[in-house]
Design an enzyme around this catalytic site. Sequence first.
Site, PDB file in Angstrom:
ATOM      1  N   GLU A  26     -60.492  78.759 -66.934  1.00  0.00           N
ATOM      2  CA  GLU A  26     -61.548  77.849 -67.117  1.00  0.00           C
ATOM      3  C   GLU A  26     -61.312  76.357 -66.471  1.00  0.00           C
ATOM      4  OE1 GLU A  26     -62.462  74.772 -70.731  1.00  0.00           O
ATOM      5  OE2 GLU A  26     -61.469  76.467 -71.421  1.00  0.00           O
ATOM      6  N   ASP A  60     -63.913  75.253 -63.386  1.00  0.00           N
ATOM      7  CA  ASP A  60     -64.546  73.919 -63.480  1.00  0.00           C
ATOM      8  C   ASP A  60     -64.583  73.200 -62.097  1.00  0.00           C
ATOM      9  OD1 ASP A  60     -66.099  71.658 -65.178  1.00  0.00           O
ATOM     10  OD2 ASP A  60     -63.988  70.634 -64.602  1.00  0.00           O
ATOM     11  N   ASP A 118     -67.290  77.790 -71.426  1.00  0.00           N
ATOM     12  CA  ASP A 118     -65.739  77.625 -70.909  1.00  0.00           C
ATOM     13  C   ASP A 118     -65.345  79.210 -70.489  1.00  0.00           C
ATOM     14  OD1 ASP A 118     -65.272  75.236 -72.209  1.00  0.00           O
ATOM     15  OD2 ASP A 118     -64.419  75.849 -73.798  1.00  0.00           O
ATOM     16  N   GLU A 134     -67.111  79.226 -66.694  1.00  0.00           N
ATOM     17  CA  GLU A 134     -66.191  78.810 -65.841  1.00  0.00           C
ATOM     18  C   GLU A 134     -64.996  79.460 -65.620  1.00  0.00           C
ATOM     19  OE1 GLU A 134     -67.012  74.137 -66.743  1.00  0.00           O
ATOM     20  OE2 GLU A 134     -65.456  74.991 -67.679  1.00  0.00           O
TER      21      GLU A 134
END
Length: 226
Positions: free
Chosen positions: A45, A49, A118, A121
């Site tokens: 995650e 991002d 989450d 990502e």
Amino acid sequence: MKLSGELKAFSGRLGHTFLQPELLVRAVTHSSMVSPHRDDNQRLEFLGDRVLGLVMAEALLKADPNAPEGQLAPRYNALVRREACADVARQIDLGAVLKLGRSEMKSGGRRKEALLADAMEAVIAAIYEDGGFDPARRAILRLWGDRINNVAADARDAKTSLQEWAQARGEVPPQYVEINRTGPDHQPVFTIEVRLASGPSEQATAGSKRQAEQAAASALLEKVNP
């Protein structure tokens, strides 16, 4: 490792065939399912991002070569914020393949916005780790699709976005309070504090109340949506 039929179908919805299927398994594994033999998706995650951010920044610059940073920033935020990631996750039915612990299953984890965002990502990072930046870019641009072309309309001003954030969580509208005013009458400088009923607040200073309110709202949005 071989993917289950469910994950194979999900891989098809992503448009990426994994050479390292264990990466996809890890990407859809929530921390509530952690065991000595199973890793969760938190590290992926973190990486995803950043990959998403780079792809979106690049796409926005190409889409509007003349747009100043002041226009690009809210568009960027609209594309990478939690709500956008969760929306894409719902589009590809990511919730259906999440590996959740019993407590998360009972509490509706497959539908939780933060959990979906989450995991989205993490899936991006899994594609990046499996195939590199180009496959990750292609997947992101395909999945986000028209959101990128329409983002100028979606990137509402910060005050509106903050009010919508509060309303979505059952909170009263944010409160804006003038903390200080300095300077002569013809050139005042305002310090405004915006407060949420749940506690978080931020301040900003500008040459007009509206500018200060917008800046404070923007800062608070970044705080509540890190």
